[in-house]
Design a protein around this motif. Structure first.
Motif, PDB file in Angstrom:
ATOM      1  N   SER A  69       0.869  -1.151  -0.017  1.00  0.00           N
ATOM      2  CA  SER A  69      -0.051   0.049   0.084  1.00  0.00           C
ATOM      3  C   SER A  69       0.773   1.245  -0.080  1.00  0.00           C
ATOM      4  O   SER A  69       1.862   1.402   0.676  1.00  0.00           O
ATOM      5  CB  SER A  69      -0.977   0.034   1.372  1.00  0.00           C
ATOM      6  OG  SER A  69      -1.724   1.271   1.266  1.00  0.00           O
ATOM      7  N   HIS A  70       0.450   2.140  -0.921  1.00  0.00           N
ATOM      8  CA  HIS A  70       0.985   3.522  -0.839  1.00  0.00           C
ATOM      9  C   HIS A  70       0.382   4.499  -0.331  1.00  0.00           C
ATOM     10  O   HIS A  70       0.543   5.809  -0.667  1.00  0.00           O
ATOM     11  CB  HIS A  70       1.612   3.957  -2.294  1.00  0.00           C
ATOM     12  CG  HIS A  70       2.604   2.998  -2.681  1.00  0.00           C
ATOM     13  ND1 HIS A  70       4.030   2.551  -2.558  1.00  0.00           N
ATOM     14  CD2 HIS A  70       2.333   1.891  -3.703  1.00  0.00           C
ATOM     15  CE1 HIS A  70       4.501   1.931  -2.965  1.00  0.00           C
ATOM     16  NE2 HIS A  70       3.820   1.382  -3.745  1.00  0.00           N
ATOM     17  N   ILE A  99      16.056   3.464  -8.318  1.00  0.00           N
ATOM     18  CA  ILE A  99      15.040   2.874  -7.388  1.00  0.00           C
ATOM     19  C   ILE A  99      14.018   3.925  -7.107  1.00  0.00           C
ATOM     20  O   ILE A  99      12.818   3.992  -7.306  1.00  0.00           O
ATOM     21  CB  ILE A  99      15.274   2.024  -6.213  1.00  0.00           C
ATOM     22  CG1 ILE A  99      16.289   0.870  -7.178  1.00  0.00           C
ATOM     23  CG2 ILE A  99      14.171   1.539  -5.538  1.00  0.00           C
ATOM     24  CD1 ILE A  99      16.687  -0.183  -5.769  1.00  0.00           C
ATOM     25  N   HIS A 100      14.778   5.144  -6.390  1.00  0.00           N
ATOM     26  CA  HIS A 100      14.091   6.210  -6.075  1.00  0.00           C
ATOM     27  C   HIS A 100      13.263   7.061  -6.824  1.00  0.00           C
ATOM     28  O   HIS A 100      12.088   7.155  -6.810  1.00  0.00           O
ATOM     29  CB  HIS A 100      15.040   7.004  -5.515  1.00  0.00           C
ATOM     30  CG  HIS A 100      14.525   8.439  -4.626  1.00  0.00           C
ATOM     31  ND1 HIS A 100      13.642   8.127  -3.418  1.00  0.00           N
ATOM     32  CD2 HIS A 100      14.541   9.595  -4.653  1.00  0.00           C
ATOM     33  CE1 HIS A 100      13.431   9.323  -2.739  1.00  0.00           C
ATOM     34  NE2 HIS A 100      13.975  10.403  -3.670  1.00  0.00           N
ATOM     35  N   VAL A 144       4.544   6.171  -8.066  1.00  0.00           N
ATOM     36  CA  VAL A 144       3.762   6.879  -6.945  1.00  0.00           C
ATOM     37  C   VAL A 144       3.809   8.458  -7.113  1.00  0.00           C
ATOM     38  O   VAL A 144       4.484   8.960  -6.304  1.00  0.00           O
ATOM     39  CB  VAL A 144       3.719   6.409  -5.529  1.00  0.00           C
ATOM     40  CG1 VAL A 144       2.939   6.906  -4.608  1.00  0.00           C
ATOM     41  CG2 VAL A 144       3.910   4.961  -5.634  1.00  0.00           C
ATOM     42  N   PRO A 145       3.238   8.991  -8.148  1.00  0.00           N
ATOM     43  CA  PRO A 145       3.319  10.732  -8.431  1.00  0.00           C
ATOM     44  C   PRO A 145       3.074  11.337  -7.169  1.00  0.00           C
ATOM     45  O   PRO A 145       3.704  12.603  -7.090  1.00  0.00           O
ATOM     46  CB  PRO A 145       2.564  10.851  -9.573  1.00  0.00           C
ATOM     47  CG  PRO A 145       2.143   9.714 -10.226  1.00  0.00           C
ATOM     48  CD  PRO A 145       2.237   8.525  -9.070  1.00  0.00           C
ATOM     49  N   LYS A 146       2.120  11.012  -6.419  1.00  0.00           N
ATOM     50  CA  LYS A 146       1.670  11.959  -5.148  1.00  0.00           C
ATOM     51  C   LYS A 146       2.993  12.065  -4.181  1.00  0.00           C
ATOM     52  O   LYS A 146       3.154  12.906  -3.418  1.00  0.00           O
ATOM     53  CB  LYS A 146       0.650  11.372  -4.164  1.00  0.00           C
ATOM     54  CG  LYS A 146       0.606  10.054  -3.782  1.00  0.00           C
ATOM     55  CD  LYS A 146      -0.918   9.633  -3.359  1.00  0.00           C
ATOM     56  CE  LYS A 146      -0.437   8.201  -2.641  1.00  0.00           C
ATOM     57  NZ  LYS A 146      -1.911   7.879  -2.037  1.00  0.00           N
ATOM     58  N   SER A 147       3.922  11.150  -4.297  1.00  0.00           N
ATOM     59  CA  SER A 147       5.124  11.113  -3.367  1.00  0.00           C
ATOM     60  C   SER A 147       6.156  12.275  -3.941  1.00  0.00           C
ATOM     61  O   SER A 147       6.642  13.113  -3.144  1.00  0.00           O
ATOM     62  CB  SER A 147       5.844   9.929  -3.392  1.00  0.00           C
ATOM     63  OG  SER A 147       6.500   9.517  -4.555  1.00  0.00           O
ATOM     64  N   ALA A 198       4.555  15.400  -2.782  1.00  0.00           N
ATOM     65  CA  ALA A 198       4.852  15.935  -1.782  1.00  0.00           C
ATOM     66  C   ALA A 198       6.028  16.523  -1.231  1.00  0.00           C
ATOM     67  O   ALA A 198       6.401  17.422  -0.522  1.00  0.00           O
ATOM     68  CB  ALA A 198       4.489  14.607  -0.856  1.00  0.00           C
ATOM     69  N   MET A 199       6.972  15.909  -2.212  1.00  0.00           N
ATOM     70  CA  MET A 199       8.345  16.509  -2.104  1.00  0.00           C
ATOM     71  C   MET A 199       8.489  18.047  -2.663  1.00  0.00           C
ATOM     72  O   MET A 199       9.574  18.682  -2.440  1.00  0.00           O
ATOM     73  CB  MET A 199       9.320  15.654  -2.678  1.00  0.00           C
ATOM     74  CG  MET A 199      10.885  15.961  -2.502  1.00  0.00           C
ATOM     75  SD  MET A 199      11.285  16.030  -0.724  1.00  0.00           S
ATOM     76  CE  MET A 199      11.214  14.641   0.026  1.00  0.00           C
ATOM     77  N   ILE A 200       7.481  18.439  -3.392  1.00  0.00           N
ATOM     78  CA  ILE A 200       7.757  19.626  -3.966  1.00  0.00           C
ATOM     79  C   ILE A 200       6.939  20.617  -3.147  1.00  0.00           C
ATOM     80  O   ILE A 200       7.373  21.722  -2.927  1.00  0.00           O
ATOM     81  CB  ILE A 200       6.975  19.719  -5.415  1.00  0.00           C
ATOM     82  CG1 ILE A 200       7.851  18.613  -6.615  1.00  0.00           C
ATOM     83  CG2 ILE A 200       6.927  20.989  -6.035  1.00  0.00           C
ATOM     84  CD1 ILE A 200       7.423  18.286  -7.881  1.00  0.00           C
TER      85      ILE A 200
END
Length: 212
Positions: A125-126, A193-194, A201-204, A207-209
């Motif tokens: 799950s993400h 990998i990162h 998972v584009p929402k990650s 979140a970093m932006i």
């Protein structure tokens, strides 16, 4: 009665959609500075490597930085100071704010195995980006250790006389070069990998932006 309820729904204030802060501002700023520093270090490092290859291959000029050995060294030293200063700030704030403890601990073998199986079967799950799974914890904790080793081995190569005891710990100048190369390859693998996970998972990435 139904008309009264309908009127009440129309007059009720709209529900506010709240967003959760996933990445605080200091994490985002240091993350992107670190990304720039790592690109400089890797590309200039490949330029330096090409001047005296450890293995039977060299990197294409299109992915190197500096144009020649001297240029590669200058870019590498510039990137090194940026990376070290930024890294020290990140580690210090990560410890002081308790972020490392909350995000990276605990890590268990059973948890890593379980989350690895879930990831390979598409069942991981993400939904909650604020919590790292066991595989992420292992990777992020591991890359911190790799970061320390690549800096120390780099110092052993850069100043083998001044840091002779450090160079000796790595088994000498030549052995330190191999350690440095392996740590670089580990970082490149981590970055692949990162980035792949960020695309999956584009929402990650969002979140970093923007942090949320």
């Amino acid at each position: 009665m139904s008309s009264i309820i309908a009127d009440a729904d129309r007059t009720a204030p709209p529900k506010r959609i709240t967003s959760k802060v996933i990445q605080p501002a200091w994490v985002r700023v240091l993350h992107w500075i670190n990304a720039i520093a790592m690109v400089i270090m890797i590309m200039s490092g490949w330029q330096i490597y090409n001047a005296s290859p450890l293995f039977g291959f060299v990197f294409p000029p299109s992915v190197t930085l500096g144009g020649w050995l001297g240029g590669g060294i200058m870019w590498h030293l510039a990137g090194m100071w940026l990376l070290v200063i930024n890294g020290l700030l990140y580690v210090t704030l990560g410890i002081v704010t308790g972020r490392f403890r909350r995000k990276l601990l605990p890590i268990s073998a059973s948890g890593v195995i379980g989350d690895t199986k879930a990831a390979l079967t598409g069942k991981l799950s993400h939904a909650d980006l604020s919590t790292y799974n066991q595989v992420q914890k292992l990777l992020y904790a591991g890359i911190l250790i790799v970061g320390v080793l690549i800096v120390l081995s780099g110092l052993a190569i850069w100043k083998p006389v001044q840091f002779q005891y450090l160079t000796a710990i790595f088994g000498g100048y030549d052995a330190a070069r191999y350690v440095h190369f392996v740590m670089m390859a580990s970082i490149v693998g981590f970055l692949v990998i990162h980035v792949a996970l960020a695309l999956i998972v584009p929402k990650s990435l969002r979140a970093m932006i923007i942090g949320r």
